[in-house]
Scaffold this active site. Structure first.
Site, PDB file in Angstrom:
ATOM      1  N   ASP A  60      38.349  47.229  73.221  1.00  0.00           N
ATOM      2  CA  ASP A  60      38.031  46.036  74.019  1.00  0.00           C
ATOM      3  C   ASP A  60      36.759  45.466  73.410  1.00  0.00           C
ATOM      4  OD1 ASP A  60      36.974  44.193  75.824  1.00  0.00           O
ATOM      5  OD2 ASP A  60      37.687  45.294  77.577  1.00  0.00           O
ATOM      6  N   ASN A  87      40.395  38.929  65.499  1.00  0.00           N
ATOM      7  CA  ASN A  87      41.436  38.030  66.005  1.00  0.00           C
ATOM      8  C   ASN A  87      41.403  37.852  67.518  1.00  0.00           C
ATOM      9  OD1 ASN A  87      44.359  36.817  66.030  1.00  0.00           O
ATOM     10  ND2 ASN A  87      44.466  38.627  67.354  1.00  0.00           N
ATOM     11  N   TYR A 170      36.299  26.925  75.086  1.00  0.00           N
ATOM     12  CA  TYR A 170      36.999  27.404  73.888  1.00  0.00           C
ATOM     13  C   TYR A 170      36.452  26.747  72.621  1.00  0.00           C
ATOM     14  CZ  TYR A 170      40.931  28.650  70.820  1.00  0.00           C
ATOM     15  OH  TYR A 170      41.708  29.146  69.795  1.00  0.00           O
ATOM     16  N   LYS A 174      34.421  28.511  69.378  1.00  0.00           N
ATOM     17  CA  LYS A 174      34.915  28.583  67.997  1.00  0.00           C
ATOM     18  C   LYS A 174      33.925  27.916  67.024  1.00  0.00           C
ATOM     19  CE  LYS A 174      38.788  30.834  68.779  1.00  0.00           C
ATOM     20  NZ  LYS A 174      38.962  32.234  68.336  1.00  0.00           N
ATOM     21  N   THR A 205      51.977  30.846  71.385  1.00  0.00           N
ATOM     22  CA  THR A 205      51.602  32.189  71.850  1.00  0.00           C
ATOM     23  C   THR A 205      51.237  32.094  73.337  1.00  0.00           C
ATOM     24  OG1 THR A 205      49.246  31.931  71.409  1.00  0.00           O
ATOM     25  CG2 THR A 205      50.589  32.751  69.585  1.00  0.00           C
TER      26      THR A 205
END
Ligand SMILES: NC(=O)c1ccc[n+]([C@@H]2O[C@H](COP(=O)([O-])OP(=O)(O)OC[C@H]3O[C@@H](n4cnc5c(N)ncnc54)[C@H](OP(=O)(O)O)[C@@H]3O)[C@@H](O)[C@H]2O)c1
Length: 247
Positions: A60, A87, A170, A174, A205
């Site tokens: 984790d 990832n 998000y 990134k 996904t």
């Protein structure tokens, strides 16, 4: 020659799983990082059925104890790491409205914190724990799975930005991850270790409710490409299927 060893975080599904499959079919020992033992074991078993040497590693990325335990286990069992694929990633949603992607003006700091915990701080924690093992590789590779949504050039381009989701937690995580890539690449310049960000493209996904237009395997091909870069390949770069992404 002994097989190369790759650790992929969040490898129980999606792009991470497909990356493990590509690297495994390429002959690498793949360490299937997953926070759920049941899902990680299942993914490793599925890869093993294809003849891949796949081993579940509990990991984790937000849990320092789990990260160190994973590094200790790799040290004991294999003594080296050649490839680290950071990832694991999330798009946090508001628990009171799981379907929501609130505009920046309605985003709670908690959502931003959650995104950064996994997508940025998790990468730093895992990278620092694994670097002693990567330094023992003749050609270590670190791949940070970013997104073109982290590109400030793209998200400020008037011809492109209106169609790009404006997801503050998000997207900013990134962008920060890209800065993390550059920071490690600078420190590791002059070593055999290359550190790059990759944008896998919009893949169907769980992360996006399977709305992506590409397959996870197509995204994984981009990730795997950065994991097997030759000695003349770039470091500190932001790579995609179509070449470099502008920062
Ligand atoms: N799909 C796209 O279009 C797209 C585009 C650009 C970039 N990306 C990036 O690609 C990466 C993979 O995403 P995906 O699309 O394949 O999504 P996904 O199918 O939702 O997979 C995400 C993976 O990350 C794992 N994860 C989340 N939090 C974790 C933690 N704290 N510790 C360990 N593992 C954790 C998940 O584990 P659980 O199963 O336990 O939740 C899962 O294995 C992410 O970094 C994402 O930002 C995706």
């Amino acid at each position: 020659m002994t097989a190369q060893i790759a650790l992929i975080t969040g490898a129980n599904k999606g792009i991470g799983f497909e990356t493990a499959r590509i690297l495994g079919l390429d002959g690498m020992i793949v360490l299937v990082g997953a926070r759920s033992a049941a899902l990680g074991e299942k993914a490793a078993a599925a890869l093993a059925e294809e003849g891949i040497d796949a081993r579940f590693v509990h990991l984790d990325v937000t849990d320092a104890v789990s990260v160190q335990a994973a590094a200790d286990r790799i040290e004991d069992e294999l003594g080296r790491l050649d490839v680290l694929v950071n990832n694991a990633g999330i798009t946090p949603t508001d628990a009171s409205d799981p379907a929501s992607s609130p505009p920046p003006s309605r985003v709670s700091p908690g959502l931003v914190r959650a995104a950064f915990e996994t997508n940025v701080l998790g990468v730093v924690a895992v990278t620092n724990a694994m670097l002693p093992l990567l330094r023992r590789s003749p050609a270590g590779r670190i791949v940070n799975v970013s997104s073109s949504l982290g590109s400030l050039t793209r998200t400020t381009d008037p011809s492109a930005s209106p169609s790009l989701p404006n997801l503050l937690p998000y997207n900013t995580s990134k962008t920060a991850l890209n800065a993390v890539t550059v920071a490690y690449a600078r420190e590791l310049a002059g070593t055999p270790i290359k550190v790059n960000s990759v944008a896998p493209g919009f893949c169907a996904t769980d992360l996006n409710g399977h709305t992506g237009t590409r397959t996870p395997a197509q995204g994984a091909a981009v990730v795997a490409g950065a994991a097997v870069l030759g000695g003349d390949g770039p470091t500190g770069a932001y790579l995609s299927e179509d070449g470099r992404v502008p920062w």
